[in-house]
Each structure stands twice: as structure tokens, then as C-alpha cells.
Design an enzyme around this catalytic site. Structure first.
Site, PDB file in Angstrom:
ATOM      1  N   CYS A 112       0.626  -1.412  -0.059  1.00  0.00           N
ATOM      2  CA  CYS A 112       0.002  -0.018   0.036  1.00  0.00           C
ATOM      3  C   CYS A 112       0.932   1.337  -0.032  1.00  0.00           C
ATOM      4  O   CYS A 112       0.131   2.473  -0.238  1.00  0.00           O
ATOM      5  CB  CYS A 112      -1.004  -0.046   1.261  1.00  0.00           C
ATOM      6  SG  CYS A 112      -2.042  -1.315   1.217  1.00  0.00           S
ATOM      7  N   HIS A 235      -3.347   7.452   2.786  1.00  0.00           N
ATOM      8  CA  HIS A 235      -3.896   5.999   2.214  1.00  0.00           C
ATOM      9  C   HIS A 235      -5.093   5.743   2.845  1.00  0.00           C
ATOM     10  O   HIS A 235      -5.470   5.735   4.035  1.00  0.00           O
ATOM     11  CB  HIS A 235      -2.689   4.868   2.644  1.00  0.00           C
ATOM     12  CG  HIS A 235      -3.054   3.517   2.163  1.00  0.00           C
ATOM     13  ND1 HIS A 235      -3.770   3.224   1.086  1.00  0.00           N
ATOM     14  CD2 HIS A 235      -3.068   2.583   3.174  1.00  0.00           C
ATOM     15  CE1 HIS A 235      -4.088   1.835   0.903  1.00  0.00           C
ATOM     16  NE2 HIS A 235      -3.802   1.426   2.334  1.00  0.00           N
ATOM     17  N   ASN A 265     -10.203  -0.339   0.051  1.00  0.00           N
ATOM     18  CA  ASN A 265      -8.981   0.057   0.168  1.00  0.00           C
ATOM     19  C   ASN A 265      -8.186  -0.439  -1.105  1.00  0.00           C
ATOM     20  O   ASN A 265      -8.337  -1.602  -1.415  1.00  0.00           O
ATOM     21  CB  ASN A 265      -8.345  -0.621   1.487  1.00  0.00           C
ATOM     22  CG  ASN A 265      -6.821  -0.912   1.536  1.00  0.00           C
ATOM     23  OD1 ASN A 265      -6.043  -0.244   0.492  1.00  0.00           O
ATOM     24  ND2 ASN A 265      -6.239  -1.389   2.633  1.00  0.00           N
TER      25      ASN A 265
HETATM   26  O1  UT7 Z   1      -3.715  -1.093   3.757  1.00  0.00           O
HETATM   27  C1  UT7 Z   1      -3.109  -1.862   4.900  1.00  0.00           C
HETATM   28  C2  UT7 Z   1      -4.180  -2.904   4.937  1.00  0.00           C
HETATM   29  N1  UT7 Z   1      -4.708  -3.147   6.289  1.00  0.00           N
HETATM   30  C3  UT7 Z   1      -5.307  -2.190   7.084  1.00  0.00           C
HETATM   31  O2  UT7 Z   1      -5.276  -0.987   7.023  1.00  0.00           O
HETATM   32  C4  UT7 Z   1      -6.103  -2.906   8.276  1.00  0.00           C
HETATM   33  C5  UT7 Z   1      -5.923  -2.333   9.520  1.00  0.00           C
HETATM   34  N2  UT7 Z   1      -6.971  -2.553  10.344  1.00  0.00           N
HETATM   35  C6  UT7 Z   1      -8.087  -2.520  10.420  1.00  0.00           C
HETATM   36  O3  UT7 Z   1      -8.725  -1.607   9.718  1.00  0.00           O
HETATM   37  C7  UT7 Z   1      -9.148  -3.087  11.455  1.00  0.00           C
HETATM   38  O4  UT7 Z   1      -8.216  -3.769  12.393  1.00  0.00           O
HETATM   39  C8  UT7 Z   1     -10.200  -4.017  10.757  1.00  0.00           C
HETATM   40  C9  UT7 Z   1     -11.209  -3.001  10.177  1.00  0.00           C
HETATM   41  C10 UT7 Z   1      -9.447  -5.014  10.101  1.00  0.00           C
HETATM   42  C11 UT7 Z   1     -10.914  -4.595  11.950  1.00  0.00           C
HETATM   43  O5  UT7 Z   1     -11.405  -3.814  13.173  1.00  0.00           O
HETATM   44  P1  UT7 Z   1     -11.339  -4.080  14.573  1.00  0.00           P
HETATM   45  O6  UT7 Z   1     -12.105  -2.876  15.199  1.00  0.00           O
HETATM   46  O7  UT7 Z   1      -9.837  -4.054  14.842  1.00  0.00           O
HETATM   47  O8  UT7 Z   1     -11.915  -5.267  14.818  1.00  0.00           O
HETATM   48  P2  UT7 Z   1     -11.195  -6.512  15.493  1.00  0.00           P
HETATM   49  O9  UT7 Z   1     -10.513  -7.339  14.340  1.00  0.00           O
HETATM   50  O10 UT7 Z   1     -10.751  -6.507  16.812  1.00  0.00           O
HETATM   51  O11 UT7 Z   1     -12.574  -7.431  15.470  1.00  0.00           O
HETATM   52  C12 UT7 Z   1     -13.740  -7.190  16.273  1.00  0.00           C
HETATM   53  C13 UT7 Z   1     -14.879  -8.129  15.903  1.00  0.00           C
HETATM   54  C14 UT7 Z   1     -14.388  -9.643  16.177  1.00  0.00           C
HETATM   55  O12 UT7 Z   1     -15.260 -10.362  16.799  1.00  0.00           O
HETATM   56  P3  UT7 Z   1     -15.120 -10.762  18.506  1.00  0.00           P
HETATM   57  O13 UT7 Z   1     -13.757 -11.439  18.564  1.00  0.00           O
HETATM   58  O14 UT7 Z   1     -14.974  -9.601  19.285  1.00  0.00           O
HETATM   59  O15 UT7 Z   1     -16.285 -11.651  18.764  1.00  0.00           O
HETATM   60  C15 UT7 Z   1     -14.360  -9.940  14.787  1.00  0.00           C
HETATM   61  O16 UT7 Z   1     -14.477 -11.274  14.458  1.00  0.00           O
HETATM   62  O17 UT7 Z   1     -15.409  -7.778  14.708  1.00  0.00           O
HETATM   63  C16 UT7 Z   1     -15.465  -9.299  14.276  1.00  0.00           C
HETATM   64  N3  UT7 Z   1     -15.425  -8.883  12.828  1.00  0.00           N
HETATM   65  C17 UT7 Z   1     -16.315  -9.023  12.102  1.00  0.00           C
HETATM   66  N4  UT7 Z   1     -17.920  -8.839  12.264  1.00  0.00           N
HETATM   67  C18 UT7 Z   1     -18.531  -8.650  11.045  1.00  0.00           C
HETATM   68  C19 UT7 Z   1     -14.196  -8.880  12.097  1.00  0.00           C
HETATM   69  N5  UT7 Z   1     -14.772  -8.657  10.690  1.00  0.00           N
HETATM   70  C20 UT7 Z   1     -15.710  -8.625  10.930  1.00  0.00           C
HETATM   71  C21 UT7 Z   1     -16.718  -8.322   9.598  1.00  0.00           C
HETATM   72  N6  UT7 Z   1     -18.059  -8.295   9.998  1.00  0.00           N
HETATM   73  N7  UT7 Z   1     -16.629  -8.216   8.348  1.00  0.00           N
END
Ligand code: UT7
Length: 310
Positions: A112, A235, A265
Site C-alpha cells: 500500500c 492512504h 482500500n
Molecule cells: O492497507 C493496509 C491494509 N490493512 C489495514 O489497514 C487494516 C488495519 N486494520 C483495520 O482496519 C481493522 O483492524 C479492521 C477493520 C480490519 C478490524 O477492525 P477492529 O476494530 O480492529 O476489529 P477486530 O479485528 O478487533 O474485531 C472485532 C470483532 C471480532 O469479533 P469478536 O472476536 O470480538 O467476537 C471479529 O471477529 O469483529 C469481528 N469481525 C467482523 N464482524 C462483522 C471482523 N470482521 C468482521 C466483519 N463483519 N467483516
């Protein structure tokens, strides 16, 4: 004379994949995606549209916008992690399609942050006087390396291309400073096996810290402060990460580019797509001080401070 952006163009596939569409594919909700990422929809390239095709669409426009012809290009740099194939490079395929017979061509792989790596590379060739026109493209067809069964990643990414021509600009304008960086120890947090594998929380923490730091570093290197910034183009990975960078620069919301809601993204393509979008919306004017900043798998990061205009 400095090196700056003298032409811009973008290509976005027509097909829109909404959050509601994704609700039918994985266990997710429009509400979760909007509040956690800021994404509402993204573009997906058709099966017969490959990375080089999108790159060509954006490149044609950038060359025309710069008022040059393809034979005036001295170099083509394509930032992508989703090339049509390992080789020949997308840059070489593009060189043929454009008829850019005088251009050297290579791909840059910095995920990225790839567009930032590309533009800084172009700057070196322009400022040293070796080349006059360097085409820099950020392009991805992430849909082909997305695991559509993995809700952690399937909701985040989109396809598209953005292109700029880097060339000489008048005194005081152009790229004033830059920072590039890498931390290979974080490679395990975001990589491609067959599909994209990501530890979202780790990447999130890194991104929030690095984006703000890099913005302040390029301002410092240019002898400027956050009060001098007219517009921020981060980004477009996640609105919460972008907001953290904006707050670090103490900028009001209208001074930050936001295209993540429409395109998701798009990795290396997100910054050049946003440049085109904001110029067309009249949010960038000549002599504005703009900070652009990216981060990604590698881990990698890069930022520039640029005084807009030719
Ligand atoms: O270009 C560089 C590429 N990557 C990035 O920039 C990604 C950087 N990270 C992020 O943007 C965030 O970490 C995410 C958007 C990927 C995730 O957000 P988060 O607030 O960090 O959520 P999390 O990973 O802590 O997950 C929270 C909950 C989990 O459930 P439990 O374990 O709390 O029960 C996940 O399983 O949300 C769940 N979850 C979802 N629920 C519904 C994860 N993905 C999804 C989804 N829909 N798509």
C-alpha cells in the site's frame, strides 16, 4: 527546478460491490463495515480486466493531462502487488500498450506504500536532471487475491488505478521533502499466501502510529509545521486510521481526502485515485501545501510534502 506532479488520471471499474452485497457472501453487516472501516462500497474489476488494463486506462489520461505524448516518457514505474503475472512486469506491458518506446520500465513492490515509493523514486531521476517525464502508477486488482470466505479481509479491499506524470515544476513548487521506511519484522502481520492474510489489530496499531509520525517528519524536513498544511491525502485503508492522522495534524475534517467510503482500500492506487478526486472537486489549488502518506504490508511506509502546481 523541482520535481512535481504535472499530469493525473485514474481508472475505476464500473462494477460496484456494496456492503449489502457482502452481507450475502460472508457473515457481516453494513453497520459493522461502516462503523469499523468507513467503507460503503468498492469497485470490482471484471474477469477479463486485468491490472495492466486498469493501469493503461489511468496512464492514458495522465499523459494527456500532462500535455505530453507517450514517446516523451523516460520511465514507467508501476506500484502493484497484483501484477498480471510475475513477469513481464505491468510496467513493460504498459510500455507496449502506450507505445512509450523511449521509456525504461519496472514494477515497484511496496504494497500500500508503493505509490509513495514510486513517486519518491521518480523525484530522484527528475531532480538529478537525468529524466524529464516519469509516469508513476498505483494499481491493484485485489479482488483476485481476496479470500471471499474471510470476513476479516473480504470487506476491506477494492480494485482501481491512479496515475501521475512526475516532471519539472517551477521554483518553490513540487515535492519539498519525503520519508520512506520499512520494518521487515512486521511482515508477519500482513502478507499474501494464496490470498491476503492479515492481523488487523496489529496493522491498525502500526498504521495509527506511523502515519502521524511520517506526516510530522516530512513537515519538519521541509522546515514547515502542521499549521502550514492545506490538505492531507492519507492512504485510504480505514477511516479510523485516517482520522487519527488528521487529528495528529490538527486539521478540520474538510481538509482530509476521504474516498475510502466509495472505493474501499485499493492499496497502491488509493492515494493517486484520491488526488484526481480532490482536484476534480476543487479541494486542491495551486500553491497549496499537501501531505500524502501511506503504509502497508512489508511493513512499509512513505510520505511526501508537496507544494501543488506546475
Ligand atoms: O492497507 C493496509 C491494509 N490493512 C489495514 O489497514 C487494516 C488495519 N486494520 C483495520 O482496519 C481493522 O483492524 C479492521 C477493520 C480490519 C478490524 O477492525 P477492529 O476494530 O480492529 O476489529 P477486530 O479485528 O478487533 O474485531 C472485532 C470483532 C471480532 O469479533 P469478536 O472476536 O470480538 O467476537 C471479529 O471477529 O469483529 C469481528 N469481525 C467482523 N464482524 C462483522 C471482523 N470482521 C468482521 C466483519 N463483519 N467483516
Amino acid at each position: 527546478m523541482g520535481a512535481g506532479i504535472i499530469g493525473i488520471g485514474r481508472y475505476l471499474p464500473e462494477k460496484i460491490l456494496t456492503n449489502a452485497d457482502l452481507e450475502k457472501i460472508v457473515d457481516t453487516s453494513d453497520e459493522w463495515i461502516r462503523t469499523r472501516t468507513g467503507i460503503e462500497e468498492r469497485r470490482i474489476a471484471a474477469d477479463d480486466v486485468n491490472t495492466s488494463d486498469m493501469a493503461y486506462g489511468a496512464a492514458k489520461k495522465a499523459i494527456e493531462n500532462a500535455g505530453i505524448s507517450a514517446t516523451d516518457l523516460d520511465m514507467i514505474l508501476v506500484a502493484t502487488v497484483t501484477p498480471d503475472r510475475p513477469f513481464p512486469t505491468v510496467a513493460c506491458m504498459l510500455q507496449e500498450k502506450l507505445g512509450a518506446v523511449n521509456a525504461a520500465a519496472m514494477d515497484i513492490s511496496a504494497a500500500c506504500a508503493g505509490f509513495m515509493y514510486g513517486i519518491v523514486t521518480a523525484k530522484q531521476f527528475i531532480e538529478s536532471g537525468v529524466y524529464k517525464n516519469v509516469l508513476v502508477i498505483g494499481v491493484e486488482k485485489l479482488s483476485k487475491i481476496t479470500d471471499w470466505d474471510d470476513r476479516n479481509t473480504a470487506v476491506l479491499f477494492g480494485d482501481g488505478a491512479g496515475a501521475v506524470v512526475v516532471g519539472n515544476v517551477s521554483e518553490g513548487r513540487g515535492i519539498l521533502s519525503f520519508e520512506l521506511g520499512a520494518d521487515g519484522t512486521g511482515g508477519k502481520h500482513l502478507y499474501q499466501d494464496e490470498f491476503i492474510i492479515m492481523n488487523g489489530r496489529e496493522v491498525f496499531k502500526f498504521a495509527v502510529r506511523q502515519m502521524g509520525e511520517s506526516c510530522l517528519n516530512v513537515l519538519d524536513k521541509a522546515g514547515l509545521t502542521k499549521e502550514d498544511v492545506d490538505f492531507l491525502i492519507p492512504h485510504q485503508a480505514n477511516i479510523r486510521i485516517m482520522e487519527a492522522a488528521r487529528q495528529r495534524l490538527e486539521l478540520p475534517p474538510e481538509k482530509m481526502s476521504k474516498t475510502v467510503n466509495k472505493y474501499g482500500n485499493t492499496s497502491a492506487a488509493s492515494i493517486p485515485i484520491s488526488i484526481v478526486e480532490e482536484l476534480e472537486a476543487g479541494k486542491i489549488k495551486d500553491d497549496d501545501l499537501i501531505v500524502m502518506v501511506g503504509f502497508g504490508g512489508g511493513l512499509t511506509w512513505g510520505a511526501i510534502a508537496i507544494r501543488w502546481g506546475r
